[in-house]
Design a protein around this motif. Structure first.
Motif, PDB file in Angstrom:
ATOM      1  N   GLN A  42      -1.185   0.397 -35.330  1.00 24.32           N
ATOM      2  CA  GLN A  42      -1.695   0.375 -36.521  1.00 24.32           C
ATOM      3  C   GLN A  42      -0.771  -0.189 -37.478  1.00 24.32           C
ATOM      4  OE1 GLN A  42      -5.481   0.756 -37.292  1.00 24.32           O
ATOM      5  NE2 GLN A  42      -4.601   0.243 -39.128  1.00 24.32           N
ATOM      6  N   ALA A  43       0.371   0.472 -37.809  1.00 23.58           N
ATOM      7  CA  ALA A  43       1.275   0.041 -38.694  1.00 23.58           C
ATOM      8  C   ALA A  43       1.882  -1.417 -38.551  1.00 23.58           C
ATOM      9  CB  ALA A  43       2.478   1.144 -38.500  1.00 23.58           C
ATOM     10  N   THR A  44       1.885  -1.823 -37.139  1.00 28.60           N
ATOM     11  CA  THR A  44       2.111  -3.154 -37.061  1.00 28.60           C
ATOM     12  C   THR A  44       1.280  -4.341 -37.513  1.00 28.60           C
ATOM     13  OG1 THR A  44       3.777  -2.360 -34.987  1.00 28.60           O
ATOM     14  CG2 THR A  44       3.202  -4.542 -35.083  1.00 28.60           C
ATOM     15  N   ARG A  45       0.030  -3.782 -37.067  1.00 21.98           N
ATOM     16  CA  ARG A  45      -1.186  -4.740 -37.405  1.00 21.98           C
ATOM     17  C   ARG A  45      -1.095  -4.710 -39.125  1.00 21.98           C
ATOM     18  NH1 ARG A  45      -3.796  -1.833 -33.887  1.00 21.98           N
ATOM     19  NH2 ARG A  45      -5.284  -1.236 -35.412  1.00 21.98           N
ATOM     20  N   ASN A  46      -0.930  -3.716 -39.699  1.00 29.75           N
ATOM     21  CA  ASN A  46      -0.819  -3.516 -41.362  1.00 29.75           C
ATOM     22  C   ASN A  46       0.452  -4.550 -41.641  1.00 29.75           C
ATOM     23  OD1 ASN A  46      -2.830  -1.825 -41.512  1.00 29.75           O
ATOM     24  ND2 ASN A  46      -1.729  -0.237 -41.433  1.00 29.75           N
ATOM     25  N   MET A  47       1.521  -4.496 -40.858  1.00 26.91           N
ATOM     26  CA  MET A  47       2.652  -5.361 -41.569  1.00 26.91           C
ATOM     27  C   MET A  47       2.273  -6.680 -41.286  1.00 26.91           C
ATOM     28  SD  MET A  47       6.397  -5.273 -39.675  1.00 26.91           S
ATOM     29  CE  MET A  47       5.712  -6.134 -38.240  1.00 26.91           C
ATOM     30  N   VAL A  48       1.656  -7.182 -40.318  1.00 23.07           N
ATOM     31  CA  VAL A  48       1.218  -8.606 -40.200  1.00 23.07           C
ATOM     32  C   VAL A  48       0.270  -8.773 -41.340  1.00 23.07           C
ATOM     33  CG1 VAL A  48      -0.116 -10.196 -38.648  1.00 23.07           C
ATOM     34  CG2 VAL A  48       1.671  -8.668 -37.678  1.00 23.07           C
ATOM     35  N   ALA A  49      -0.763  -8.076 -41.510  1.00 22.63           N
ATOM     36  CA  ALA A  49      -1.656  -8.464 -42.788  1.00 22.63           C
ATOM     37  C   ALA A  49      -1.192  -8.264 -43.821  1.00 22.63           C
ATOM     38  CB  ALA A  49      -2.674  -7.079 -42.617  1.00 22.63           C
ATOM     39  N   ASN A  50      -0.068  -7.590 -44.192  1.00 21.88           N
ATOM     40  CA  ASN A  50       0.720  -7.625 -45.662  1.00 21.88           C
ATOM     41  C   ASN A  50       1.368  -9.067 -45.713  1.00 21.88           C
ATOM     42  OD1 ASN A  50      -0.281  -5.087 -46.388  1.00 21.88           O
ATOM     43  ND2 ASN A  50       1.418  -4.032 -45.682  1.00 21.88           N
ATOM     44  N   ALA A  51       2.178  -9.126 -44.613  1.00 17.40           N
ATOM     45  CA  ALA A  51       3.004 -10.630 -44.615  1.00 17.40           C
ATOM     46  C   ALA A  51       1.956 -11.834 -44.741  1.00 17.40           C
ATOM     47  CB  ALA A  51       3.618 -10.767 -43.467  1.00 17.40           C
ATOM     48  N   LEU A  52       0.632 -11.789 -44.145  1.00 15.49           N
ATOM     49  CA  LEU A  52      -0.179 -12.996 -44.370  1.00 15.49           C
ATOM     50  C   LEU A  52      -0.602 -12.937 -45.709  1.00 15.49           C
ATOM     51  CD1 LEU A  52      -2.089 -12.493 -40.856  1.00 15.49           C
ATOM     52  CD2 LEU A  52      -0.676 -14.521 -41.696  1.00 15.49           C
ATOM     53  N   GLU A  53      -0.933 -11.792 -46.224  1.00 16.14           N
ATOM     54  CA  GLU A  53      -1.569 -11.606 -47.643  1.00 16.14           C
ATOM     55  C   GLU A  53      -0.518 -12.143 -48.588  1.00 16.14           C
ATOM     56  OE1 GLU A  53      -4.227  -8.984 -50.407  1.00 16.14           O
ATOM     57  OE2 GLU A  53      -3.242  -7.999 -48.847  1.00 16.14           O
ATOM     58  N   ARG A  54       0.752 -11.859 -48.388  1.00 10.37           N
ATOM     59  CA  ARG A  54       1.720 -12.505 -49.144  1.00 10.37           C
ATOM     60  C   ARG A  54       1.912 -13.995 -49.180  1.00 10.37           C
ATOM     61  NH1 ARG A  54       4.862  -8.324 -47.264  1.00 10.37           N
ATOM     62  NH2 ARG A  54       5.977  -9.535 -46.229  1.00 10.37           N
ATOM     63  N   LYS A  55       1.837 -14.469 -48.000  1.00  7.18           N
ATOM     64  CA  LYS A  55       2.038 -16.047 -47.840  1.00  7.18           C
ATOM     65  C   LYS A  55       0.714 -17.011 -47.833  1.00  7.18           C
ATOM     66  CE  LYS A  55       6.314 -15.672 -47.281  1.00  7.18           C
ATOM     67  NZ  LYS A  55       7.296 -16.191 -48.002  1.00  7.18           N
ATOM     68  N   THR A  56      -0.404 -16.236 -47.691  1.00  5.34           N
ATOM     69  CA  THR A  56      -1.616 -17.286 -47.758  1.00  5.34           C
ATOM     70  C   THR A  56      -2.509 -16.801 -48.925  1.00  5.34           C
ATOM     71  OG1 THR A  56      -2.807 -15.534 -46.232  1.00  5.34           O
ATOM     72  CG2 THR A  56      -1.674 -17.311 -45.206  1.00  5.34           C
ATOM     73  N   ARG A  57      -2.875 -18.031 -49.663  1.00  3.39           N
ATOM     74  CA  ARG A  57      -3.799 -17.694 -50.871  1.00  3.39           C
ATOM     75  C   ARG A  57      -4.969 -18.664 -50.764  1.00  3.39           C
ATOM     76  NH1 ARG A  57      -1.692 -13.311 -52.558  1.00  3.39           N
ATOM     77  NH2 ARG A  57       0.299 -13.296 -53.277  1.00  3.39           N
ATOM     78  N   GLN A  58      -5.122 -19.349 -49.545  1.00  2.88           N
ATOM     79  CA  GLN A  58      -6.088 -20.350 -49.628  1.00  2.88           C
ATOM     80  C   GLN A  58      -7.443 -19.795 -48.781  1.00  2.88           C
ATOM     81  OE1 GLN A  58      -3.189 -20.576 -48.162  1.00  2.88           O
ATOM     82  NE2 GLN A  58      -3.220 -21.670 -46.231  1.00  2.88           N
ATOM     83  N   PHE A  59      -7.197 -18.447 -48.469  1.00  2.00           N
ATOM     84  CA  PHE A  59      -8.584 -17.961 -47.664  1.00  2.00           C
ATOM     85  C   PHE A  59      -9.351 -17.309 -48.484  1.00  2.00           C
ATOM     86  CE2 PHE A  59      -4.875 -18.587 -44.757  1.00  2.00           C
ATOM     87  CZ  PHE A  59      -5.578 -19.478 -43.542  1.00  2.00           C
ATOM     88  N   ALA A  60     -10.617 -17.178 -47.728  1.00  2.00           N
ATOM     89  CA  ALA A  60     -11.906 -16.594 -48.450  1.00  2.00           C
ATOM     90  C   ALA A  60     -11.665 -15.124 -48.858  1.00  2.00           C
ATOM     91  CB  ALA A  60     -13.101 -16.895 -47.796  1.00  2.00           C
ATOM     92  N   GLN A  61     -10.934 -14.462 -48.065  1.00  2.00           N
ATOM     93  CA  GLN A  61     -10.673 -13.041 -48.373  1.00  2.00           C
ATOM     94  C   GLN A  61      -9.239 -12.526 -47.824  1.00  2.00           C
ATOM     95  OE1 GLN A  61     -13.530 -11.189 -45.599  1.00  2.00           O
ATOM     96  NE2 GLN A  61     -15.424 -12.070 -47.011  1.00  2.00           N
ATOM     97  N   PRO A  62      -9.023 -11.516 -48.501  1.00  2.49           N
ATOM     98  CA  PRO A  62      -7.612 -10.996 -47.813  1.00  2.49           C
ATOM     99  C   PRO A  62      -7.670 -10.756 -46.464  1.00  2.49           C
ATOM    100  CG  PRO A  62      -8.306  -9.654 -49.747  1.00  2.49           C
ATOM    101  CD  PRO A  62      -9.286 -10.655 -49.331  1.00  2.49           C
TER     102      PRO A  62
END
Length: 123
Positions: A42-62
């Motif tokens: 779970q913590a690893t999936r959260n880490m990936v989500a946090n990294a994607l959120e920091r690097k991607t702004r063009q998506f419909a949702q976080p």
């Protein structure tokens, strides 16, 4: 990240048109187990989500952390990308083969190439 992999229907060349326009792109993200320092699934999936959120702004949702992946929804209707998260390790240093574990509810061993290879051999 140690490697990335195209998965699912893209890897097996079985993508079809969907009447409901629900298009799913599957990508595997693989980390070296040693680099995760015993981080849980779970913590690893959260880490990936946090990294994607920091690097991607063009998506419909976080990014959405799901039980078996992290999902990004595109701005256009019906398209999303699922990032399955894996860790890999070797049983023996001299061995060229890796053991892959999927970050589901817990770390679960998976043979991520086996299904793709079986399917391609059959067709």
């Amino acid at each position: 990240m140690a490697e990335d992999r195209i998965q699912g229907s893209m890897a097996m060349h079985t993508i079809t048109q969907n009447d409901k326009k629900d298009y799913d792109i599957d990508v595997g993200i693989v980390f070296e187990a040693d680099c995760l320092n015993s981080l849980g699934a779970q913590a690893t999936r959260n880490m990936v989500a946090n990294a994607l959120e920091r690097k991607t702004r063009q998506f419909a949702q976080p990014p959405e952390v799901k039980t078996s992946c992290v999902r990004l929804k595109y701005s256009s209707l019906g398209y999303h990308m699922d990032f399955a998260v894996f860790q890999r390790s070797k049983e023996y240093e001299w061995d060229d083969n890796y053991i892959y574990e999927h970050a589901g509810a817990e770390w679960t061993k998976r043979h991520i190439k086996a299904l793709e290879e079986w399917f391609i051999d059959r067709i």
